[in-house]
Design a protein around this motif. Structure first.
Motif, short mmCIF file in Angstrom:
data_model
loop_
_atom_site.label_atom_id
_atom_site.label_comp_id
_atom_site.label_asym_id
_atom_site.label_seq_id
_atom_site.Cartn_x
_atom_site.Cartn_y
_atom_site.Cartn_z
N ASP A 28 0.83 -1.21 0.00
CA ASP A 28 0.00 0.00 0.00
C ASP A 28 0.86 1.26 0.00
O ASP A 28 0.59 2.22 -0.72
CB ASP A 28 -0.94 0.02 1.20
N VAL A 29 1.90 1.26 0.82
CA VAL A 29 2.80 2.42 0.89
C VAL A 29 3.53 2.60 -0.44
O VAL A 29 3.67 3.72 -0.93
CB VAL A 29 3.80 2.27 2.05
N CYS A 30 3.97 1.50 -1.03
CA CYS A 30 4.66 1.58 -2.32
C CYS A 30 3.73 2.11 -3.41
O CYS A 30 4.14 2.92 -4.25
CB CYS A 30 5.22 0.21 -2.71
N LYS A 31 2.46 1.68 -3.39
CA LYS A 31 1.49 2.19 -4.37
C LYS A 31 1.20 3.67 -4.13
O LYS A 31 1.02 4.43 -5.08
CB LYS A 31 0.20 1.38 -4.31
N ASP A 32 1.15 4.08 -2.86
CA ASP A 32 0.95 5.50 -2.55
C ASP A 32 2.11 6.33 -3.09
O ASP A 32 1.90 7.41 -3.65
CB ASP A 32 0.81 5.72 -1.05
N PHE A 33 3.33 5.84 -2.92
CA PHE A 33 4.50 6.56 -3.45
C PHE A 33 4.41 6.67 -4.96
O PHE A 33 4.64 7.74 -5.53
CB PHE A 33 5.80 5.86 -3.05
N GLU A 34 4.07 5.56 -5.62
CA GLU A 34 3.95 5.58 -7.08
C GLU A 34 2.87 6.56 -7.52
O GLU A 34 3.05 7.29 -8.49
CB GLU A 34 3.64 4.18 -7.60
N SER A 35 1.77 6.59 -6.79
CA SER A 35 0.69 7.51 -7.11
C SER A 35 1.15 8.97 -7.01
O SER A 35 0.83 9.79 -7.88
CB SER A 35 -0.49 7.27 -6.17
N ILE A 36 1.89 9.29 -5.96
CA ILE A 36 2.41 10.65 -5.80
C ILE A 36 3.37 10.99 -6.94
O ILE A 36 3.33 12.08 -7.51
CB ILE A 36 3.10 10.80 -4.42
N PHE A 37 4.22 10.05 -7.29
CA PHE A 37 5.17 10.26 -8.38
C PHE A 37 4.44 10.51 -9.70
O PHE A 37 4.76 11.45 -10.45
CB PHE A 37 6.10 9.06 -8.52
N ILE A 38 3.43 9.69 -9.99
CA ILE A 38 2.68 9.85 -11.24
C ILE A 38 1.94 11.18 -11.24
O ILE A 38 1.89 11.87 -12.27
CB ILE A 38 1.70 8.68 -11.43
#
Length: 102
Positions: A28-38
């Motif tokens: 979940d944290v990794c997906k949140d980071f990816e979402s912020i990056f995108i």
């Protein structure tokens, strides 16, 4: 210093309990980071589109575009195809590290 049998048992319990919960939380944290990056990437990409000057963008339009970019970023990172792959790479990297030690 040698570990005692109790320490070994405790270490195994910690690993078993934390694996199930932490794996999901880590992803979940990794997906949140990816979402912020995108989201940041989409915002910067939007800046490259020149305004034609015919209709000026209002504050409401700018807010809507930012909210739209944020939602698109969330959906891309949560997609079945693993988003753009950053979350999966981060997850694999963190998963390979043994961070819980006694």
């Amino acid at each position: 210093m040698q570990k005692t049998a109790n320490e070994d048992i405790l270490q195994k319990k910690i690993e078993n309990v934390s694996k199930d919960m932490k794996d999901e939380e880590l992803m979940d944290v990794c997906k949140d980071f990816e979402s912020i990056f995108i989201h940041m990437m989409l915002k910067e990409m939007r800046k490259t589109i020149p305004d034609d000057g015919f209709i000026e963008k209002s504050t409401g339009t700018k807010i809507f575009e930012d909210m739209f970019d944020e939602e698109m970023a969330k959906r891309i990172s949560d997609s079945e195809e693993n988003g753009i792959g950053i979350a999966k790479m981060l997850y694999d990297q963190f998963k390979n590290q043994n961070t819980i030690r006694i």
